[in-house]
Scaffold this active site. Sequence first.
Site, mmCIF file in Angstrom:
data_model
loop_
_atom_site.group_PDB
_atom_site.id
_atom_site.type_symbol
_atom_site.label_atom_id
_atom_site.label_comp_id
_atom_site.label_asym_id
_atom_site.label_seq_id
_atom_site.Cartn_x
_atom_site.Cartn_y
_atom_site.Cartn_z
ATOM 1 N N GLU A 1 40.923 5.605 81.166
ATOM 2 C CA GLU A 1 40.250 6.905 81.361
ATOM 3 C C GLU A 1 38.725 6.767 81.302
ATOM 4 O O GLU A 1 38.007 7.636 80.800
ATOM 5 C CB GLU A 1 40.800 7.956 80.395
ATOM 6 C CG GLU A 1 42.297 8.188 80.679
ATOM 7 C CD GLU A 1 42.855 9.498 80.234
ATOM 8 O OE1 GLU A 1 42.084 10.438 80.062
ATOM 9 O OE2 GLU A 1 44.095 9.568 80.090
HETATM 10 N N1 CAA Z 1 32.824 17.377 86.953
HETATM 11 C C1 CAA Z 1 32.636 17.835 88.216
HETATM 12 N N2 CAA Z 1 32.097 17.086 89.193
HETATM 13 C C2 CAA Z 1 31.713 15.834 88.866
HETATM 14 C C3 CAA Z 1 31.866 15.302 87.575
HETATM 15 C C4 CAA Z 1 32.445 16.137 86.599
HETATM 16 N N3 CAA Z 1 32.653 15.719 85.358
HETATM 17 N N4 CAA Z 1 31.394 14.041 87.573
HETATM 18 C C5 CAA Z 1 30.953 13.779 88.808
HETATM 19 N N5 CAA Z 1 31.157 14.868 89.582
HETATM 20 C C6 CAA Z 1 30.807 15.045 90.999
HETATM 21 C C7 CAA Z 1 29.310 14.881 91.241
HETATM 22 O O1 CAA Z 1 28.633 16.092 91.022
HETATM 23 C C8 CAA Z 1 29.276 14.443 92.679
HETATM 24 O O2 CAA Z 1 29.457 15.552 93.526
HETATM 25 P P1 CAA Z 1 28.244 16.121 94.461
HETATM 26 O O3 CAA Z 1 27.748 14.942 95.251
HETATM 27 O O4 CAA Z 1 28.899 17.175 95.256
HETATM 28 O O5 CAA Z 1 27.221 16.637 93.496
HETATM 29 C C9 CAA Z 1 30.543 13.606 92.805
HETATM 30 O O6 CAA Z 1 31.414 14.005 91.765
HETATM 31 C C10 CAA Z 1 30.291 12.122 92.709
HETATM 32 O O7 CAA Z 1 29.674 11.894 91.470
HETATM 33 P P2 CAA Z 1 28.655 10.707 91.232
HETATM 34 O O8 CAA Z 1 27.625 10.680 92.333
HETATM 35 O O9 CAA Z 1 28.198 10.814 89.826
HETATM 36 O O10 CAA Z 1 29.621 9.451 91.458
HETATM 37 P P3 CAA Z 1 29.480 7.939 91.038
HETATM 38 O O11 CAA Z 1 30.032 7.103 92.120
HETATM 39 O O12 CAA Z 1 28.094 7.644 90.562
HETATM 40 O O13 CAA Z 1 30.541 7.776 89.819
HETATM 41 C C11 CAA Z 1 31.513 8.006 87.678
HETATM 42 C C12 CAA Z 1 30.720 8.643 88.808
HETATM 43 C C13 CAA Z 1 31.274 8.895 86.454
HETATM 44 C C14 CAA Z 1 31.076 6.598 87.357
HETATM 45 C C15 CAA Z 1 33.027 8.049 88.081
HETATM 46 O O14 CAA Z 1 33.255 7.206 89.183
HETATM 47 C C16 CAA Z 1 33.954 7.697 86.959
HETATM 48 O O15 CAA Z 1 34.226 8.493 86.061
HETATM 49 N N6 CAA Z 1 34.559 6.454 86.997
HETATM 50 C C17 CAA Z 1 35.593 6.084 86.055
HETATM 51 C C18 CAA Z 1 36.947 6.477 86.555
HETATM 52 C C19 CAA Z 1 37.962 6.579 85.477
HETATM 53 O O16 CAA Z 1 37.747 7.193 84.421
HETATM 54 N N7 CAA Z 1 39.146 6.016 85.714
HETATM 55 C C20 CAA Z 1 40.225 6.143 84.804
HETATM 56 C C21 CAA Z 1 41.501 6.090 85.552
HETATM 57 S S1 CAA Z 1 42.672 7.263 85.022
HETATM 58 C C22 CAA Z 1 43.491 6.572 83.715
HETATM 59 O O17 CAA Z 1 43.075 5.612 83.124
HETATM 60 C C23 CAA Z 1 44.697 7.334 83.347
HETATM 61 C C24 CAA Z 1 45.714 6.560 82.615
HETATM 62 O O18 CAA Z 1 46.721 6.189 83.186
HETATM 63 C C25 CAA Z 1 45.585 6.409 81.145
#
Ligand code: CAA
Length: 380
Positions: free
Chosen positions: A363
């Site tokens: 996550e």
């Molecule tokens: N809420 C709403 N929108 C959001 C947001 C949030 N919390 N975070 C980002 N966004 C939106 C941004 O506003 C942007 O939209 P706009 O361009 O329209 O403004 C869009 O999403 C893209 O955001 P970023 O430009 O910030 O994207 P990024 O490429 O820089 O990456 C990141 C952002 C935070 C690194 C994201 O990629 C991330 O969280 N990565 C990790 C993924 C993850 O947690 N994976 C876990 C897998 S699930 C799992 O593990 C479940 C399990 O089985 C236990």
Amino acid sequence: MDFSLTEEHLMIREAARDFARTELLPGVIERDENQVFPDELVKKMGELGFMGIMVDPKYGGSGMDTISYVLIMEELSKIDASASVIVSVNNSLVCYGIEKYGTEEQKQKYLTKLATGEYVGAFCLSEPEAGSDATSQKTTAIDKGDHYVINGTKNWITNGGRSDVYLVIAQTDREKGHRGINAFIVEKGTPGFDIGPKEDKLGIRGSDTHTLQFNDVKVPKENRIGEDGFGFKFAMKTLSGGRIGIAAQALGIASGAYELALEYSKVRKAFGTEICNHQAVAFKLADMYTEIEAARHLVMKAAWEKDQGLNHDMSSAMAKLYASKVAMEQTVEAVQIHGGNGFVKEYHVERLMRDAKITQIYEGTSEIQKIVISRGVIKG
Ligand code: CAA
């Protein structure tokens, strides 16, 4: 400011503690060794309302708050983090995602069963080349009018083998980047949807983690969640709540190990006295307790913010970052206090130490949490 828990919270915590001790503790070592978690135990968690903790009772849920969710997660995780990850993914990723963003039909068809434990759910975002870099989705979902066709591979999927409902994130329009991503509800058994072998893991070995393969999988349009292109935001918003669940899991792993170490230090003797009387051990206990309390405050603050309807992106990232670090460090200390006994399975702390590691990875890794926090800090 009121730090006390309500009567209802105390009762819920007691119920979860009782379930963990009477139902999860027996066989936890064997389940870890054999990499199994029986359906029967999932059903029991469903009967207690643990599979739909925050879901509205009109959809079969328990209608509790996020503080209750944290309390339940902590108690389950003290004993068996494989059980608590099933609960966490089902509650804060799958049930929450459908309840908050799904249609009424989707809620009636899927949420009512997920909230009672009749169904189990999985959240499918990660891919071989899109783990942390989640916008780089290679899985495609091509719009064919009344349905989509999904092709691709998902990796490290919790509940991957046992689920009935899979929330699948996929790219519909590559030119639109993250705004071309969608989220879908895919049912088990849909033709072309195959479940790969179970991963052989370091920790949470009872939890089943699989690779999933999608080969021309037809999904009806009504199974898309939200508007066209909402999929990435859906994943991010849902994960903000999910991270509170994993932070609570980390808190439980740390506090479970601490409780075992404290108990052990009061009975184990060395140099003529119980080892808790040696400052070397007493100071470790003081540090452990302080660190765990600090983590608890961050986790509770994030849960409270979510319950107040406040933005909890940063607080959930901070809670997960800190609680997972505490879990890793303090489980190592718990093993150390146990000495040689800490290195053998019978004493449970070695399992908790192995289970702690994943809380710094899934996550969103600790490094991803730092991206979220630092962006928030800089933006102000
Ligand atoms: N809420 C709403 N929108 C959001 C947001 C949030 N919390 N975070 C980002 N966004 C939106 C941004 O506003 C942007 O939209 P706009 O361009 O329209 O403004 C869009 O999403 C893209 O955001 P970023 O430009 O910030 O994207 P990024 O490429 O820089 O990456 C990141 C952002 C935070 C690194 C994201 O990629 C991330 O969280 N990565 C990790 C993924 C993850 O947690 N994976 C876990 C897998 S699930 C799992 O593990 C479940 C399990 O089985 C236990």
